[in-house]
Scaffold this active site. Structure first.
Site: not given
Ligand code: AMP
Length: 190
Positions: A13, A88, A127, A134, A145
């Site tokens: 994404k 999400r 990654r 991260r 996840r």
């Molecule tokens: P990402 O970088 O999109 O994989 O997001 C990393 C982490 O941020 C996720 O595993 C969640 O803990 C948190 N997170 C990101 N976006 C959301 C969202 N829209 N709702 C809830 N938690 C989020």
């Protein structure tokens, strides 16, 4: 143009959103990046969510909805935006609908990048090796996840499908091929 890019962690994404940002002047809004910036700045919010991200759980809908409402109202989103990592949950999707309705804006497309789960572990490990910043890019947290994605995020796809908005692309193809498919969905050719 206002888009949602959906897909499990590691689907690509972010890569596709960055390309769309550079090519079409849309703003990439990655809620994960926003949360990581809060953590890095040691803000009160950052301290509250750090453990949640590290465990691969979701931050509460209230916090996320407020974050996106504030962010989409900024001038750099006027030309359009790409939501990467939001919504999400179905509650977030419903709140986004209300928000856009109140702003008299429409969503142009919801694009789901579909990928085999096994490939995701490899991608996330890659990654981690390249980036390594991260806390959640490791096999154990990745399992959670993906579980969270299946349980809480995947139910959004029928929501958008029912509205006739959902488009899917095969994320197992090369970055360029996925990009070309997305362009054709958006009606732009490169
Ligand atoms: P990402 O970088 O999109 O994989 O997001 C990393 C982490 O941020 C996720 O595993 C969640 O803990 C948190 N997170 C990101 N976006 C959301 C969202 N829209 N709702 C809830 N938690 C989020």
């Amino acid at each position: 143009m206002r888009l949602i890019l959906m897909g499990p962690p590691g689907a690509g994404k972010g890569t596709q959103a960055k390309r769309l940002e550079d090519l079409y002047g849309l703003k990439q809004l990655s809620t994960g990046d926003m949360l990581r910036a809060e953590i890095a700045s040691k803000s009160e919010l950052g301290q509250r969510v750090e453990g949640i991200l590290a465990a691969g759980e979701l931050v509460s809908d209230d916090i996320m909805i407020e974050m996106i409402a504030n962010r989409t109202a900024k001038p750099d989103c006027e030309k359009g935006f790409i939501l990467d990592g939001f919504p999400r949950t179905v509650a977030q999707a419903e709140a986004l609908d209300d928000m856009l309705h109140n702003m008299k804006l429409d969503l142009d497309a919801v694009i789901e990048i579909q990928v085999d789960e096994n490939a995701l572990y490899d991608r996330v490990q890659k990654r981690a090796a390249e980036d390594g910043t991260r806390a959640d890019d490791n096999v154990e947290v990745m399992k959670n996840r993906l579980e969270v994605y299946r349980k809480q995020t995947a139910p959004i796809t029928p929501y958008y499908k029912a509205k006739g908005m959902l488009k899917t692309v095969n994320g197992m193809e090369s970055i360029d091929d996925v990009a070309a498919k997305i362009d054709s969905i958006l009606g732009v050719s490169t």
